[in-house]
Design an enzyme around this catalytic site. Structure first.
Site, PDB file in Angstrom:
ATOM      1  N   GLU A  79      -5.409  -7.901  -0.787  1.00 25.09           N
ATOM      2  CA  GLU A  79      -6.149  -7.574   0.438  1.00 25.09           C
ATOM      3  C   GLU A  79      -7.573  -7.244   0.053  1.00 25.09           C
ATOM      4  O   GLU A  79      -7.821  -6.345  -0.750  1.00 25.09           O
ATOM      5  CB  GLU A  79      -5.547  -6.383   1.187  1.00 25.09           C
ATOM      6  CG  GLU A  79      -4.352  -6.726   2.040  1.00 25.09           C
ATOM      7  CD  GLU A  79      -3.922  -5.569   2.935  1.00 25.09           C
ATOM      8  OE1 GLU A  79      -4.768  -4.740   3.317  1.00 25.09           O
ATOM      9  OE2 GLU A  79      -2.719  -5.506   3.240  1.00 25.09           O
ATOM     10  N   GLU A 102       0.756  -1.257   0.000  1.00 23.18           N
ATOM     11  CA  GLU A 102       0.000   0.000   0.000  1.00 23.18           C
ATOM     12  C   GLU A 102       0.788   1.311   0.000  1.00 23.18           C
ATOM     13  O   GLU A 102       0.665   2.123   0.923  1.00 23.18           O
ATOM     14  CB  GLU A 102      -1.004  -0.004   1.172  1.00 23.18           C
ATOM     15  CG  GLU A 102      -2.042  -1.087   1.004  1.00 23.18           C
ATOM     16  CD  GLU A 102      -3.221  -1.003   1.988  1.00 23.18           C
ATOM     17  OE1 GLU A 102      -3.167  -0.189   2.926  1.00 23.18           O
ATOM     18  OE2 GLU A 102      -4.187  -1.747   1.784  1.00 23.18           O
TER      19      GLU A 102
END
Ligand SMILES: *[C@@H]1O[C@H](CO)[C@@H](O)[C@H](O)[C@H]1NC(C)=O
Ligand SMILES: *[C@@H]1O[C@H](CO)[C@@H](O)[C@H](O)[C@H]1NC(C)=O
Length: 351
Positions: free
Chosen positions: A281, A166
């Protein structure tokens, strides 16, 4: 029966709409714990690491993975770990043998199940608040980390290298593409030197690796990342998507499958550019709304398995299944494991 390439071609020639392969190649969950203490500014407090291993005083991540592969047919696990932990807080330094030895116990437990295992550096493109290649660690320091990991795991075929969890608020996407390129080149050189196999490398964009943002924001710059032979073999884009109201993965209720806003446009973009992505995710709470939207999202990924390699839920591992909102931690009674409601409802092989 597995269709051979020749039979697929024959089918495609004979039918108006050739049948796609059924379902994504990989599905599984994250086994979190070695990332505990890492924050979105790229600080990782190494004393907060909570290994998902009984032998290291944590929960039974090994038992979880063994259950998931045997009883739930999962075949991939993502193993998040903080950069600081692996090098014992020495940026640019060598992997710390003690800490790497601990993390390697989890990698070995994962490989022992026969599943594919993603090594995920959980640092948000940062080290202690500063961005790689843009005021923080140099590209060489980032590449050094990956060169060492690729050397260590060169001969383990069932490992994927998840370059970075991320990235967000990265000001210069072209500079980020160069940082990613440095890591890819270092990994390929290390594999060659160690006579290892070429592993899949997961390439993350900015915007928290948002699947929705990828085609317009990061994708164009990241298309330039290549192997040393200029191919893109094994370079898979890494995207995330949560189904709660602000896509943050912090609420137990879900409001969207994000198909029309994220996964459909991304699928088109991937086909146009002849590339693939993996969703490492995703998930939601153990609630009725999430069971609907997350199952719908998974069904879409399964139908578009030509461009989506797989999905990995967040999260099992060291979280407390009683209190963690997005728990996918299975619970054990006697010798029997029970899956969380969301895993039970949605995580299965495509019919
Ligand atoms: C890869 O592409 C670059 C730039 O176009 C070129 O300079 C280089 O020679 C190519 N390398 C190989 C191995 O083809
Ligand atoms: C996800 O879907 C919801 C509902 O359709 C939408 O409001 C939201 O903007 C989408 N998020 C992204 C990042 O595309």
């Amino acid at each position: 029966m597995k269709a051979t390439v020749a039979s697929i071609v024959t089918l495609a020639a004979g039918l108006a709409t050739p049948k796609r392969a059924t379902g994504v190649q990989y599905f599984g969950v994250n086994i979190a714990g070695f990332d505990f203490g890492c924050a979105t500014d790229g600080t990782c407090v190494t004393t907060k690491v909570y290994p998902p291993l009984l032998a290291l005083g944590g929960p039974d991540g090994e038992g979880q993975m063994s259950h998931f592969t045997k009883d739930t047919s999962m075949n991939i696990f993502r193993l998040p770990v903080g950069w600081q932990f692996l090098v014992n807080n020495q940026l640019g330094g060598t992997l710390d043998s003690g800490n790497l030895g601990k993390f390697d116990q989890l990698v070995k437990a994962c490989l022992g199940t026969g599943a594919t295992c993603i090594i995920d550096i959980h640092n948000y493109a940062r080290w202690n608040g500063k961005i790689i290649g843009q005021g923080g660690p140099t590209n060489e320091e980032f590449a050094s980390l990956w060169s060492q990991l690729a050397t260590k795991y060169a001969s383990e075929e069932k490992i994927m290298f998840g370059l970075m969890n991320e990235p967000h608020d990265v000001p210069d996407i072209n500079a980020w593409a160069k940082s990613v390129q440095a890591a890819v080149t270092a990994i390929r050189e290390a594999e060659t030197k160690a006579s290892g196999s070429a592993h899949s490398i997961l390439i993350p964009g900015n915007d928290w690796t948002s699947a929705a943002a990828f085609p317009t924001k990061s994708g164009p710059a990241l298309l330039s990342v290549v192997n040393p032979d200029n191919t893109t073999t094994g370079l898979v884009f890494d995207v995330h998507k949560y189904s709660d109201t602000d896509n943050s993965g912090t609420h137990t209720d879900c409001t969207t499958d994000n198909i029309s806003s994220a996964f459909a446009p991304l699928a088109d973009w991937l086909r146009t550019n002849k590339r693939q992505a993996i969703n490492t995710e995703m998930g939601g709470g153990n609630t009725e709304s999430c069971q609907k939207y997350v199952c719908d999202q998974i069904a879409y990924l399964n139908k578009n398995a030509d461009v989506y390699v797989g999905y990995v839920g967040w999260s099992a591992g060291s979280f407390d299944p009683q209190t963690y909102e997005l728990s996918e931690v299975p619970t054990k009674t006697g010798d029997t494991w029970a899956d969380s409601a969301l895993v039970q409802a949605c995580f299965k092989k495509a019919a």
